[in-house]
Each structure stands twice: as C-alpha cells, then as structure tokens.
Design an enzyme around this catalytic site. Structure first.
Site, PDB file in Angstrom:
ATOM      1  N   TYR A   1     -12.329  -2.116  -3.934  1.00 11.00           N
ATOM      2  CA  TYR A   1     -12.873  -2.304  -2.578  1.00 11.00           C
ATOM      3  C   TYR A   1     -14.395  -2.203  -2.572  1.00 11.00           C
ATOM      4  O   TYR A   1     -14.985  -1.835  -1.548  1.00 11.00           O
ATOM      5  CB  TYR A   1     -12.250  -1.281  -1.632  1.00 11.00           C
ATOM      6  CG  TYR A   1     -10.839  -1.634  -1.187  1.00 11.00           C
ATOM      7  CD1 TYR A   1     -10.601  -2.790  -0.447  1.00 11.00           C
ATOM      8  CD2 TYR A   1      -9.761  -0.810  -1.484  1.00 11.00           C
ATOM      9  CE1 TYR A   1      -9.311  -3.116  -0.015  1.00 11.00           C
ATOM     10  CE2 TYR A   1      -8.468  -1.128  -1.057  1.00 11.00           C
ATOM     11  CZ  TYR A   1      -8.266  -2.277  -0.322  1.00 11.00           C
ATOM     12  OH  TYR A   1      -6.997  -2.605   0.119  1.00 11.00           O
TER      13      TYR A   1
ATOM     14  N   GLU B   1      -9.130 -10.346  -7.924  1.00 12.49           N
ATOM     15  CA  GLU B   1      -8.192  -9.243  -7.688  1.00 12.49           C
ATOM     16  C   GLU B   1      -6.985  -9.336  -8.622  1.00 12.49           C
ATOM     17  O   GLU B   1      -6.462  -8.314  -9.072  1.00 12.49           O
ATOM     18  CB  GLU B   1      -7.783  -9.238  -6.208  1.00 12.49           C
ATOM     19  CG  GLU B   1      -8.982  -8.886  -5.329  1.00 12.49           C
ATOM     20  CD  GLU B   1      -8.714  -8.922  -3.827  1.00 12.49           C
ATOM     21  OE1 GLU B   1      -7.607  -9.289  -3.389  1.00 12.49           O
ATOM     22  OE2 GLU B   1      -9.642  -8.565  -3.074  1.00 12.49           O
TER      23      GLU B   1
ATOM     24  N   ASN C   1      -2.026   0.296   6.582  1.00  9.54           N
ATOM     25  CA  ASN C   1      -1.612  -0.992   7.156  1.00  9.54           C
ATOM     26  C   ASN C   1      -0.685  -1.783   6.222  1.00  9.54           C
ATOM     27  O   ASN C   1      -0.635  -3.011   6.271  1.00  9.54           O
ATOM     28  CB  ASN C   1      -2.819  -1.807   7.640  1.00  9.54           C
ATOM     29  CG  ASN C   1      -3.704  -2.291   6.508  1.00  9.54           C
ATOM     30  OD1 ASN C   1      -3.537  -1.870   5.372  1.00  9.54           O
ATOM     31  ND2 ASN C   1      -4.641  -3.160   6.828  1.00  9.54           N
TER      32      ASN C   1
ATOM     33  N   LYS D   1       0.816  -1.219   0.000  1.00  9.98           N
ATOM     34  CA  LYS D   1       0.000   0.000   0.000  1.00  9.98           C
ATOM     35  C   LYS D   1       0.854   1.276   0.000  1.00  9.98           C
ATOM     36  O   LYS D   1       2.069   1.225   0.262  1.00  9.98           O
ATOM     37  CB  LYS D   1      -0.919  -0.024   1.225  1.00  9.98           C
ATOM     38  CG  LYS D   1      -1.942  -1.168   1.186  1.00  9.98           C
ATOM     39  CD  LYS D   1      -2.991  -0.988   2.275  1.00  9.98           C
ATOM     40  CE  LYS D   1      -4.012  -2.109   2.247  1.00  9.98           C
ATOM     41  NZ  LYS D   1      -5.113  -1.874   3.222  1.00  9.98           N
TER      42      LYS D   1
ATOM     43  N   HIS E   1      -2.130  -5.459   1.512  1.00  8.91           N
ATOM     44  CA  HIS E   1      -3.430  -6.127   1.381  1.00  8.91           C
ATOM     45  C   HIS E   1      -3.209  -7.540   0.870  1.00  8.91           C
ATOM     46  O   HIS E   1      -2.373  -7.762  -0.005  1.00  8.91           O
ATOM     47  CB  HIS E   1      -4.306  -5.368   0.367  1.00  8.91           C
ATOM     48  CG  HIS E   1      -5.497  -6.162  -0.089  1.00  8.91           C
ATOM     49  ND1 HIS E   1      -6.661  -6.224   0.631  1.00  8.91           N
ATOM     50  CD2 HIS E   1      -5.689  -6.959  -1.169  1.00  8.91           C
ATOM     51  CE1 HIS E   1      -7.522  -7.014   0.007  1.00  8.91           C
ATOM     52  NE2 HIS E   1      -6.954  -7.466  -1.094  1.00  8.91           N
TER      53      HIS E   1
HETATM   54  P1  CMP Z   1      -7.444  -4.515   3.471  1.00 10.94           P
HETATM   55  O1  CMP Z   1      -6.970  -5.889   3.747  1.00 10.94           O
HETATM   56  O2  CMP Z   1      -6.792  -3.796   2.337  1.00 10.94           O
HETATM   57  O3  CMP Z   1      -9.035  -4.547   3.215  1.00 10.94           O
HETATM   58  C1  CMP Z   1      -9.854  -3.429   3.462  1.00 10.94           C
HETATM   59  C2  CMP Z   1      -9.152  -2.319   4.179  1.00 10.94           C
HETATM   60  O4  CMP Z   1      -9.970  -1.365   4.819  1.00 10.94           O
HETATM   61  C3  CMP Z   1      -8.340  -2.917   5.313  1.00 10.94           C
HETATM   62  O5  CMP Z   1      -7.245  -3.647   4.805  1.00 10.94           O
HETATM   63  C4  CMP Z   1      -7.990  -1.669   6.122  1.00 10.94           C
HETATM   64  O6  CMP Z   1      -6.816  -1.027   5.657  1.00 10.94           O
HETATM   65  C5  CMP Z   1      -9.174  -0.736   5.833  1.00 10.94           C
HETATM   66  N1  CMP Z   1      -9.994  -0.502   7.030  1.00 10.94           N
HETATM   67  C6  CMP Z   1     -10.180   0.685   7.643  1.00 10.94           C
HETATM   68  N2  CMP Z   1     -10.978   0.572   8.702  1.00 10.94           N
HETATM   69  C7  CMP Z   1     -11.320  -0.735   8.796  1.00 10.94           C
HETATM   70  C8  CMP Z   1     -12.130  -1.503   9.698  1.00 10.94           C
HETATM   71  N3  CMP Z   1     -12.758  -0.936  10.730  1.00 10.94           N
HETATM   72  N4  CMP Z   1     -12.244  -2.843   9.483  1.00 10.94           N
HETATM   73  C9  CMP Z   1     -11.623  -3.426   8.426  1.00 10.94           C
HETATM   74  N5  CMP Z   1     -10.847  -2.751   7.531  1.00 10.94           N
HETATM   75  C10 CMP Z   1     -10.697  -1.423   7.714  1.00 10.94           C
END
Ligand code: CMP
Length: 131
Positions: free
Chosen positions: A43, A120, A106, A3, A109
C-alpha cells in the site's frame, strides 16, 4: 486480496465462489499473512494518507487470500462485483455490501488498473505459481 476480516468471519469460500461464478479465472491463489513491512510496501501509494497506519495494522491482523484473476474487462468488472470502497456506499449484492463492515474492514481489495494488477500480482506470485 480477500482481507483479514472476511477470512476471520468465514466468508472467503463464498467470496471466491462469487468471483468464479462471475466469470473470473483464478490464475494464482495463496493463503498468507502480510508482515508490517510487506503491507506497507503493498500500500506504498497510500503512505502519506491519514489512514495508512490503520490500514497496515488491519491488513496484518490476520491471514489473507491473494489471487491473480483473469477476465476480459477484468478491472472494471471486478470493481462492479466488489462494490464501493466504503461498504456503506456499496450497491446491494456486491461483495462489500454483503460481507464488509467498515472502510478498513472492507472484505476485499481489487487492483485499480492493468498496470497495478501486474505490479500487485508480481508482489505475491512467481512465474511458476500461475496456471
Ligand atoms: P483497498 O481497495 O484495499 O485500497 C486501500 C484501502 O485503504 C481501501 O481499500 C480501504 O480499505 C482503506 N481505507 C481506509 N480509509 C480510506 C479512505 N478514507 N479512502 C480510501 N481507502 C481507505
């Protein structure tokens, strides 16, 4: 995807190395930046969630690396390697524990099922970009 936060912080190379050292084969790899429309599509399942707007804003804030990875038991093993979605809850030594700052930023993904991995992968790569 690696990311925008991890790319901007210079962690992409180390993360890719950890993935390869953990036994994943890189089948496809691309350095790119998502538009708002593309990030929203990627998403799409989260469109109704309260964090959707912030997620799209963050994911379009800079370039990412997209990859298709291959391994036996890849989904489960990759989720173990990257750690919990919230880096505060990610186990020591996982990619999110080492490189991520917040639940949005974070670092990485991973697909949550074989079915979604196919969707994806097709989102980023044509058949002639996989080896
Ligand atoms: P990712 O695995 O990329 O999938 C969806 C993303 O939404 C997740 O990682 C997080 O970076 C983001 N996100 C932000 N807030 C939340 C939340 N409360 N629960 C889950 N994903 C979240």
């Amino acid at each position: 995807m690696i990311k925008p936060d991890a790319v901007a912080n210079g962690h992409a190379g180390k993360i890719l190395d950890q993935i390869i050292q953990a036994g994943f084969k890189v089948v496809a790899l691309k350095y790119t930046r998502l538009s708002e429309e593309r990030a929203g599509d990627f998403y799409g399942i989260h469109r109704e969630r309260p964090f959707f707007g912030e997620l799209v804003r963050f994911m379009t804030s800079g370039p990412i690396y997209a990859a298709i990875l291959e391994k036996d038991n890849a989904i489960e093993d990759f989720r173990k390697l990257i750690g919990a979605t919230d880096p505060q809850k990610a186990e020591a030594g996982t990619i999110r524990n080492l490189f991520a700052k917040s639940i949005d930023a974070n670092a990485i993904h991973g697909s949550d099922s074989n079915e979604n991995a196919e969707i994806e992968g097709n989102f980023f790569f044509g058949a002639d970009q996989r080896f």
